[in-house]
Write a protein that holds these residues in place. Sequence first.
Motif, PDB file in Angstrom:
ATOM      1  N   GLN A  36       0.834  -1.209   0.000  1.00 56.22           N
ATOM      2  CA  GLN A  36       0.000   0.000   0.000  1.00 56.22           C
ATOM      3  C   GLN A  36       0.865   1.253   0.000  1.00 56.22           C
ATOM      4  OE1 GLN A  36      -2.665  -0.348   3.312  1.00 56.22           O
ATOM      5  NE2 GLN A  36      -3.700  -2.132   2.476  1.00 56.22           N
ATOM      6  N   GLU A  37       1.942   1.227   0.775  1.00 57.75           N
ATOM      7  CA  GLU A  37       2.840   2.381   0.821  1.00 57.75           C
ATOM      8  C   GLU A  37       3.491   2.607  -0.537  1.00 57.75           C
ATOM      9  OE1 GLU A  37       6.882   3.697   3.176  1.00 57.75           O
ATOM     10  OE2 GLU A  37       5.501   2.307   4.167  1.00 57.75           O
ATOM     11  N   PHE A  38       3.929   1.531  -1.195  1.00 58.62           N
ATOM     12  CA  PHE A  38       4.524   1.658  -2.528  1.00 58.62           C
ATOM     13  C   PHE A  38       3.506   2.186  -3.531  1.00 58.62           C
ATOM     14  CE2 PHE A  38       5.340  -0.016  -6.759  1.00 58.62           C
ATOM     15  CZ  PHE A  38       6.579   0.562  -7.017  1.00 58.62           C
ATOM     16  N   ASP A  39       2.273   1.671  -3.468  1.00 54.92           N
ATOM     17  CA  ASP A  39       1.237   2.144  -4.386  1.00 54.92           C
ATOM     18  C   ASP A  39       0.993   3.640  -4.212  1.00 54.92           C
ATOM     19  OD1 ASP A  39       0.974  -0.387  -5.430  1.00 54.92           O
ATOM     20  OD2 ASP A  39      -0.891  -0.843  -4.367  1.00 54.92           O
ATOM     21  N   ARG A  40       0.980   4.115  -2.961  1.00 58.09           N
ATOM     22  CA  ARG A  40       0.805   5.563  -2.708  1.00 58.09           C
ATOM     23  C   ARG A  40       1.983   6.344  -3.279  1.00 58.09           C
ATOM     24  NH1 ARG A  40      -1.186   3.627   2.238  1.00 58.09           N
ATOM     25  NH2 ARG A  40       0.822   3.917   3.228  1.00 58.09           N
ATOM     26  N   TRP A  41       3.200   5.841  -3.073  1.00 58.15           N
ATOM     27  CA  TRP A  41       4.393   6.518  -3.576  1.00 58.15           C
ATOM     28  C   TRP A  41       4.349   6.571  -5.101  1.00 58.15           C
ATOM     29  CZ3 TRP A  41       8.256   5.237  -6.920  1.00 58.15           C
ATOM     30  CH2 TRP A  41       9.355   6.096  -6.945  1.00 58.15           C
ATOM     31  N   LEU A  42       4.018   5.431  -5.718  1.00 59.06           N
ATOM     32  CA  LEU A  42       3.972   5.370  -7.176  1.00 59.06           C
ATOM     33  C   LEU A  42       2.926   6.328  -7.725  1.00 59.06           C
ATOM     34  CD1 LEU A  42       5.046   4.050  -9.715  1.00 59.06           C
ATOM     35  CD2 LEU A  42       3.337   2.249  -9.413  1.00 59.06           C
ATOM     36  N   GLU A  43       1.788   6.403  -7.075  1.00 62.93           N
ATOM     37  CA  GLU A  43       0.738   7.314  -7.509  1.00 62.93           C
ATOM     38  C   GLU A  43       1.229   8.760  -7.475  1.00 62.93           C
ATOM     39  OE1 GLU A  43      -3.450   8.453  -5.624  1.00 62.93           O
ATOM     40  OE2 GLU A  43      -3.262   6.307  -6.125  1.00 62.93           O
ATOM     41  N   GLN A  44       1.991   9.117  -6.463  1.00 65.48           N
ATOM     42  CA  GLN A  44       2.507  10.481  -6.315  1.00 65.48           C
ATOM     43  C   GLN A  44       3.592  10.788  -7.351  1.00 65.48           C
ATOM     44  OE1 GLN A  44       3.888  10.626  -2.305  1.00 65.48           O
ATOM     45  NE2 GLN A  44       1.891  11.111  -1.451  1.00 65.48           N
ATOM     46  N   HIS A  45       4.392   9.787  -7.723  1.00 63.92           N
ATOM     47  CA  HIS A  45       5.565  10.035  -8.565  1.00 63.92           C
ATOM     48  C   HIS A  45       5.450   9.448  -9.969  1.00 63.92           C
ATOM     49  CE1 HIS A  45       7.731  11.628  -5.139  1.00 63.92           C
ATOM     50  NE2 HIS A  45       7.271  10.613  -4.434  1.00 63.92           N
ATOM     51  N   ASP A  46       4.295   8.916 -10.306  1.00 65.74           N
ATOM     52  CA  ASP A  46       4.130   8.218 -11.591  1.00 65.74           C
ATOM     53  C   ASP A  46       4.473   9.117 -12.782  1.00 65.74           C
ATOM     54  OD1 ASP A  46       3.452   5.929 -13.117  1.00 65.74           O
ATOM     55  OD2 ASP A  46       1.537   6.885 -13.604  1.00 65.74           O
TER      56      ASP A  46
END
Length: 52
Positions: A36-46
Amino acid sequence: MPKNGSDHTPTTAQVRDAYVRAMRNAFIASADEHRQEFDRWLEQHDKELRDG
């Protein structure tokens, strides 16, 4: 008699099974939190990652 009022003493196998089950559940919870943390990070930096 033990403090809990039971005269049952678990076997080594029962203790091991309980320990393994608890560790597995903790690992699964931890892995899900990391996902979940990675998904949030990826969403922010995609966009940054795609645009280079």
